[in-house]
Design an enzyme around this catalytic site. Structure first.
Site, PDB file in Angstrom:
ATOM      1  N   ASP A 471       0.791  -1.211   0.007  1.00 31.94           N
ATOM      2  CA  ASP A 471       0.116   0.082   0.113  1.00 31.94           C
ATOM      3  C   ASP A 471       0.829   1.190  -0.103  1.00 31.94           C
ATOM      4  O   ASP A 471       2.066   1.302   0.450  1.00 31.94           O
ATOM      5  CB  ASP A 471      -0.832  -0.188   1.441  1.00 31.94           C
ATOM      6  N   ASP A 541     -10.885   1.848  -3.529  1.00 33.49           N
ATOM      7  CA  ASP A 541     -11.303   1.551  -1.820  1.00 33.49           C
ATOM      8  C   ASP A 541     -13.106   1.903  -1.634  1.00 33.49           C
ATOM      9  O   ASP A 541     -13.584   1.153  -0.757  1.00 33.49           O
ATOM     10  CB  ASP A 541     -11.000   2.661  -0.862  1.00 33.49           C
TER      11      ASP A 541
HETATM   12  C1  DGJ Z   1      -5.882   2.080   2.027  1.00 31.97           C
HETATM   13  C2  DGJ Z   1      -6.168   0.676   1.107  1.00 31.97           C
HETATM   14  O1  DGJ Z   1      -6.885   0.969  -0.168  1.00 31.97           O
HETATM   15  C3  DGJ Z   1      -7.217   0.031   1.847  1.00 31.97           C
HETATM   16  O2  DGJ Z   1      -7.682  -1.367   1.207  1.00 31.97           O
HETATM   17  C4  DGJ Z   1      -6.551  -0.580   3.192  1.00 31.97           C
HETATM   18  O3  DGJ Z   1      -5.399  -1.483   3.008  1.00 31.97           O
HETATM   19  C5  DGJ Z   1      -6.110   0.827   4.068  1.00 31.97           C
HETATM   20  N1  DGJ Z   1      -5.132   1.722   3.194  1.00 31.97           N
HETATM   21  C6  DGJ Z   1      -5.236   0.112   5.263  1.00 31.97           C
HETATM   22  O4  DGJ Z   1      -4.845   1.603   5.679  1.00 31.97           O
END
Ligand code: DGJ
Length: 740
Positions: A471, A541
């Site tokens: 990430d 997300d």
């Molecule tokens: C952003 C990601 O897109 C989410 O899926 C998740 O992993 C969060 N970060 C965790 O902080």
């Protein structure tokens, strides 16, 4: 004779064609020809990019009156009023660059199954060399171009623009399709007619490059983009960092649009010392006479075969913990989730954010812990080994989340090495997520080692880790490297990504088999530049099924389903708060790499049973979805209340058809959707997947010719035959077609 392998000069010389045509270079794919003029002592020119040329066509472009366009226009050699792809400040302050071809004929080499055609140009007065490369693969419709600029002198020169490539596009009725959005609304489709002026598509995030814009565009040359017909050029700049695409429509006598694509040069003049080389990222191009669908399939196929990590392998069905428990990671919850996903037929469990950091820096919220990649034993007393063992017990694989390029100022790493963060001198630190998150200085080799070590330690200690979710959640917050010297601060954006590439190369060299997802605040890293190291990307997300239809539609223009992570989540959706039927959520997720993003413990038995069935169905069609050819049938952007697409196995023996009703109004008449991509002469048996109706559809188990299905389609009921209290406003259908 194979025109791919030879410069056309040889053919033409043998045919005694006058010298003026003697240095033509023909680079071709099955659907396109690029014809260049590479005369010694003159700039490299493009004579044609478009439909394939035959040997006898090769001299036609000029005879037909097409103007030769510089293939890599340099600032200074053309009048300053014109656009350019490269500019540089010579060591004596001269702002001009002339580039003339040296050493014809073009060099053709083979590497990794690809053929690279190389043309070298030099400035006649200054020690600057630019090598222009074109790469093709047998049977693939993609052609890549990129350049290498070499400082052959003893004194530094500074590049102030360094595009990967340039393409002149003859004006007419040319339309541009591009992708835009934001966090949780990525990859929306925009289409517009090219009008006078300059259209600029760029990204300045520094870290994540596909939230607000994408570095992929389509040009439809004969009016608005059509799926099945018309001349279309698809272009994708394959890069991990900041970029700029410019499409010019100047109103002078010039008859061409100009398309320039490259790393964004803003705030990034790049100095090359003696003997140093600047290599630009590749720009991938596809030309097709058969509409956008053909361009997409060409990108998908090439990507799976040559670009995407493990592109030809099937991906496991997974449960990711984020929306299920967020940072409330603990052993019983992880164990329960593993058991549940295993019982639903899943194959992998991924523990997301929240498992690391100790003491005051334990990751209980997003203000602390990044940088300290040791397990929080308060949450996980048996550590990662305990989880790995639990996964084994459930006969599934285990994956883990990391964000290694980032740091919280509340971390041990920051206490020990504040010099590792990106920050400008004499300025207050700018911080992002959680009020404390900053970006590590990937230009610094010591930081590169640290980032590599995060992965290396995990995978050495726990070789059972099969999947990493990588990430990255903040942009470069401030322009400043504590590592780069004062006169190289403008290298930051480029050197950050050079550092990133070095780390990823090291990781892939040592761990070629581990699956890695590119995630960056959702869909912030959806770019072909990432995919040689990554197996897939987190698309957004936003897991709301209805909104995903639009986002995944946009994503599908350039990226294959095998790489597009798409998860079933709960309702009300955590982002939109919308309630959509579980069937729609599962059906939409099944158009990509299927996963779940929820706490299964909170599902009722019916929901679990439905998901178990959906997982089983997905396994049956997974090879077609993940390795088949995509046919977009009905766009959600057409405003008719439906969307439809299908995947067809390359041998056309099988297909999966999806239909989504996105408009819940009463008495709406939805268009009937014609299928595509089938073998007209074969008979296909239809089976509905994920059925919830009390009775089968009228065509369940019936057989139709591919021709009938493509000419007429099937009449799909837009309501379910279910008890009244189970009726939903939005409905969807998934049909499996199997050839007899
Ligand atoms: C952003 C990601 O897109 C989410 O899926 C998740 O992993 C969060 N970060 C965790 O902080």
């Amino acid at each position: 004779m194979n025109l791919n392998k030879q410069t056309v000069a040889v053919i033409l010389a043998a045919a005694s064609i006058p010298f003026v045509y003697a240095e033509k270079v023909h680079v071709s794919t099955p659907t396109s020809s690029l014809l260049l003029e590479a005369n010694e002592g003159a700039p490299l020119c493009i004579l044609h990019y478009g439909a394939p040329l035959t040997a006898s066509d090769i001299e036609s472009p000029q005879l037909a009156g097409s103007a030769a366009q510089q293939a890599y226009p340099a600032y200074g050699s053309l009048r300053p009023e014109y656009e350019h792809a490269i500019s540089c400040v010579q060591s004596d302050g001269n702002m001009t660059l002339y580039l003339n071809v040296v050493g014809t004929p073009a060099k053709v080499t083979e590497a990794d199954g690809a053929e690279v055609t190389t043309i070298t140009m030099r400035d006649p007065q200054y020690p600057v060399e630019v090598i222009v490369n074109y790469r093709t693969w047998p049977g693939e419709n993609v052609m890549e171009t990129w350049t290498e600029t070499v400082n052959l002198g003893k004194k530094p020169i500074t590049l102030t623009r360094y595009d990967s490539g340039y393409l002149p596009i003859r004006r007419g009725d040319v339309w541009l399709t591009n992708f835009y959005g934001s966090w949780s609304n990525e990859t929306r489709v925009n289409q517009e007619e090219l009008k006078p002026g300059v259209k600029v598509i760029h990204n300045h995030d520094g870290v994540r490059n596909s939230h607000t814009a994408h570095s992929e565009v389509l040009f439809s040359l004969d009016g608005p983009l059509d799926e099945r017909s018309g001349r279309v050029i698809g272009a994708a700049l394959e890069y991990t960092g900041n970029y700029e695409l410019r499409v010019t429509t100047h109103t002078d006598e010039y008859a061409y649009h100009g398309f320039y694509a490259g790393i964004d040069p803003e705030h990034s003049p790049y100095t090359l010392g003696a003997g140093e080389t600047f290599v630009t990222p590749p720009l991938a191009l596809v030309y097709s006479d058969n509409g956008a669908g053909d361009v997409s399939r060409s990108f998908h196929r090439w990507g799976r075969n040559h670009r995407l990590a493990h592109g030809n392998d099937l991906r496991p069905i997974l449960l990711n913990s984020w929306e299920g428990v967020y940072m409330d990671i603990n052993e019983p919850a992880m164990a329960g989730m593993m058991k549940d996903i295993a019982s639903m037929g899943g194959e992998l469990f991924v523990m997301d954010d929240g498992w690391f950091g100790e003491g005051d820096y334990a990751r209980v919220n997003d203000s602390r812990g990044l940088g300290d990649w040791t397990v929080d034993t308060n949450k996980l007393p048996h550590g990662i080994q305990g989880l790995v063992d639990e996964a084994k017990k459930n006969n599934i694989k285990f994956g883990i989340w990391i964000e290694p390029e980032m740091i919280n100022t509340q971390s041990r790493l920051f206490d020990e090495h504040p010099e590792y963060v990106l920050q400008a001198r004499n300025r207050q630190q700018e911080k992002g997520r959680g009020g404390t998150q900053m970006v590590l200085d990937m230009a610094n080799p010591k930081v590169q080692d640290i980032v590599f070590t995060v992965v290396d330690t995990l995978l050495t200690k726990y070789p059972e880790i099969a999947y990493i979710k990588w990430d990255a959640n903040v942009p470069v917050m401030q322009h400043g490297s504590q590592y780069l010297p004062a006169d190289r601060q403008s290298h930051l954006y480029v050197d950050f990504h050079k550092g990133f590439a070095k780390v990823m190369d090291r990781i892939r060299e040592k761990y070629p088999d581990v699956l890695i997802q590119a995630c960056a605040s959702g869909g912030g890293r959806v770019n072909w530049g990432y995919l040689p190291w990554f197996d897939e990307f987190w698309t957004s997300d936003d897991t709301d099924a209805q909104q995903r239809v639009y986002m995944q539609w946009g994503t599908s223009y350039f990226f294959p389903a095998v790489a597009m992570a798409s998860h079933i989540s709960v309702v009300p959706n955590h982002g939109t708060r919308r309630v959509t039927p579980l069937k729609l959520r599962a059906d939409v997720a099944m158009t990509g790499r299927l996963g779940l993003e929820l706490q299964p413990k909170d599902m009722n038995d019916d929901e679990k049973a439905f998901c178990r069935q959906a997982v089983e169905n997905y396994k049956a069609v997974r090879p077609v979805v993940q390795q088949g050819d995509l046919y977009r049938l009905y766009s959600p952007y057409d405003g008719k209340g439906i969307s439809s697409l299908m995947y067809v196995a390359p041998d056309k023996s099988e297909a999966v058809f999806y239909w989504f009703k996105l408009d819940g109004d009463m008495m709406t008449r939805f268009p009937r959707v014609r299928m595509d991509g089938l073998d007209p002469d074969r008979m296909y048996t239809v089976t509905e997947l994920n059925r919830i109706d009390n009775t089968p559809l009228r065509f369940e188990g019936q057989t139709f010719s591919g021709k009938y299905l493509m000419d007429n389609g099937l009449e799909l009921p837009d309501r379910y035959n279910v008890d009244w209290d189970k009726q939903t406003d939005l409905t969807s259908r998934v049909l499996r077609l199997q050839a007899k």
